[in-house]
Design an enzyme around this catalytic site. Sequence first.
Site, short mmCIF file in Angstrom:
data_model
loop_
_atom_site.label_atom_id
_atom_site.label_comp_id
_atom_site.label_asym_id
_atom_site.label_seq_id
_atom_site.Cartn_x
_atom_site.Cartn_y
_atom_site.Cartn_z
N LYS A 124 110.36 111.27 56.46
CA LYS A 124 110.00 112.68 56.57
C LYS A 124 109.08 113.15 55.44
O LYS A 124 108.22 114.00 55.65
CB LYS A 124 111.24 113.57 56.65
CG LYS A 124 112.30 113.37 55.58
CD LYS A 124 113.52 114.22 55.89
CE LYS A 124 114.64 113.95 54.89
NZ LYS A 124 115.31 112.63 55.14
N THR A 125 109.24 112.60 54.24
CA THR A 125 108.35 112.99 53.14
C THR A 125 106.91 112.62 53.44
O THR A 125 105.99 113.43 53.31
CB THR A 125 108.80 112.34 51.81
OG1 THR A 125 110.10 112.79 51.47
CG2 THR A 125 107.83 112.68 50.68
N GLU A 168 109.49 119.61 54.69
CA GLU A 168 110.41 118.50 54.89
C GLU A 168 111.82 119.08 54.87
O GLU A 168 112.21 119.77 53.92
CB GLU A 168 110.24 117.48 53.77
CG GLU A 168 111.28 116.37 53.80
CD GLU A 168 111.21 115.48 52.58
OE1 GLU A 168 112.18 114.72 52.37
OE2 GLU A 168 110.21 115.54 51.83
#
Length: 479
Positions: A124-125, A168
């Site tokens: 996700k980052t 995020e």
Amino acid sequence: MTASKLKFEKYRKFHLMGIGGAGMSGLALLLSQLGCEVSGCDVAHSYYIDKISKKGIDFRIGHSKEHIEELEPDVLVCSSAIPAGNSELKFASSKGIPIYKRAEVLSWLFNERSGIGVAGTHGKTTTASMIGLIFELAKTNPTVAIGGELCDIGGNAKLGKGPYMIAELDESDGSFELFNSEVAIVTNADWDHVDHYPHFHSVINAFKRFLHNRKEQGLAVVCGEDKGVQVLMESSDLDNIVTYGWGTSWDWGAIDVVHKSGGGTSFKVLHKGKTVDTVELRVSGDHNVLNALAAYVVGSTYSIPQDIIKEALNKFSGAKRRLQHMGKIGDVDIFDDYGHHPSEINATLMALKKTFPQRRITAIFQPHRYTRTAAMYREFAESLSIADKVYLMPIYPADETPIEGVSSHLIYSAVVDNAGGKFYLCSSSDEVVDRVCEEVVSGDVILTIGAGDVFMIGDKIIKILQSRDLSANAVVIEA
């Protein structure tokens, strides 16, 4: 005026406990850019403290009720790592100061905007960072909040004047359910954070609630390749979903992936089975191809021109601690990665194998949390076996107390026949540095991996190797 806007009218002085972490320091920057008076404290100085201090944010070492007495904040925001019995927290409560979690305050910003929420156990980052860069180059002036540092914008948070916010969203404590996304991305759904989710299906149920919390007519963009996402889709009544993955099985697909020697990848983009573009990436690994494909889908959803999407993905140089190239000494390359789950370790090591197919890969792994190690030590052993040499460090406890019988030895003992004697148990970071520097030869690729402070070892190794000649004794691993 909405409830969220009313809160920011009411609260102007914010004090953040745990401000030294990536997420909390990012929130501090956003609040400061909003014009709020921001202060914070943490038990130790960190890299992120240097960032926020340059912005004039007041930082105090340690936790003390004196912070509350001196600063007189309107509201206290605490990291999930702060225990409920903390003296500063209890004192603030006794004074009637409202107390919120980081995610609650971040959601006040997010839910007021056209929110693009990136969730998933892994990736996700990077995915949020890629989307953020696309929207930056498209001159939409977005607000960005990610859990790691985006090298291309020089930070982990930025307040924009445009309507979009890319964030995020962390599933570790269930707080991602507070966010109402206009576009919700799920990169994968795996069992992790075993202290919060007792079993796999509790994770799936949380992601289901996250997707149900989308704004009206909100879109879901999900990786159809992921087994957890497949269970999520089968077990829910979700609509307005776009899928992505490999080949032609999904709405969007990636084909003809090329892993370039020394780093980088390229792939063709399919939409509804037809080739629509070719993308070149600086970052490596199949997992980053899927991350980039998700970002491409989001950019296309907002009608951002293909040439801007391609340019952003090509320029993307990575997020801090995500297979980050730390240095090159002679013919030795040193990388660092935040991976702390078996799936993440597998993806990172496979990326290095494909990037450097004839070179020896040495992994230095620091397990993160006793609970995770106890639950997944066999899977850790299997994933780490991809490397040619593995040094196991003691467990980084985070906020956990030790569990009897749980140590890095569990991983070591799970390796069948010690995979040819390539696993080594080390009792300290100094021992790891000494052994790696003693055994390194020209051509080695060294990876530090884990969510704790293992990244500091790479710097120590680099300094020692800078004083040596590594041109002799090259090692070549047969492909």
